[in-house]
Design a protein around this motif. Sequence first.
Motif, mmCIF file in Angstrom:
data_model
loop_
_atom_site.group_PDB
_atom_site.id
_atom_site.type_symbol
_atom_site.label_atom_id
_atom_site.label_comp_id
_atom_site.label_asym_id
_atom_site.label_seq_id
_atom_site.Cartn_x
_atom_site.Cartn_y
_atom_site.Cartn_z
ATOM 1 N N THR A 234 1.597 -1.824 -9.044
ATOM 2 C CA THR A 234 1.832 -0.818 -9.655
ATOM 3 C C THR A 234 1.166 0.626 -10.111
ATOM 4 O O THR A 234 0.165 0.090 -10.707
ATOM 5 C CB THR A 234 3.573 -0.693 -10.477
ATOM 6 N N LEU B 224 12.300 -1.331 -9.616
ATOM 7 C CA LEU B 224 10.819 -2.352 -9.567
ATOM 8 C C LEU B 224 12.052 -3.965 -9.728
ATOM 9 O O LEU B 224 11.542 -4.447 -8.764
ATOM 10 C CB LEU B 224 9.711 -2.312 -10.842
ATOM 11 N N ALA C 104 10.886 3.862 -12.857
ATOM 12 C CA ALA C 104 10.437 2.816 -12.142
ATOM 13 C C ALA C 104 10.622 1.763 -12.336
ATOM 14 O O ALA C 104 11.450 0.651 -11.338
ATOM 15 C CB ALA C 104 8.827 2.841 -12.033
#
Length: 235
Positions: free
Chosen positions: A78, A65, A61
Amino acid sequence: MDHPMDNSPIKALQDILSYIEIHQYKIHKLVVVTKTHSYHLIQLLYDYGHRDFGENKYQEAKEKLIHVKVKPDFPLITHHLGPLQSGNARHIPEIFDWVHGVGSIHALAKLAKAAKKKFDLTKKKTYYLVQLNLTREETKLGGMFLEEFEEIIHTKPESFIQHEGLEWKGFMTMGPSNGDLEITQKIFRQLRIIRDKYLPLGDLSMGMSGDWKIALQEGATILRIGTAITGNRKY
């Protein structure tokens, strides 16, 4: 190398949102699960106007991101999905706003410390959901058995930590691994009853690509939908 995406995820998202609207269900969040997909998919749906995205691996992630271009007035929210592990709990608030898989008090204590540190620096709060394993499958990853949860909340309710930077928002569960929809419906109904008893205004995070309609019928306020929107995983 990533290639430009088609718009089929947007169409799939529109269809689900239309279904929810037509049937007048009230949900707080539809989390698009983007694990194993590239950041281009997140960007596509974010630019369309969606803001809630779910990932289950901190490192993956974080690497994705950082590439998503986010507008200051439209924050990307998130969600950490899957079991919260004691070993990485201290890192989770760095990039996640919501934590769905709190299944142990030990991991929650570590999360609480990290959330406090994040809040002190940024004034941004972290929200968490208690994950319950209501199918009693030993192979299910994460989640407290109901007996464990009830013993803690009756004897040491302060274990479900809340402070200015951390808020307990509700419960999360999953249906059985075999996908039996009748059992799934019973599990979702059971979670709603538990929520009504212990945290009446709390969220219910239940419902994935194969059972989200049943989850809506049983009062889900948060859906976690992956392949029904994103297509098959990339690996």
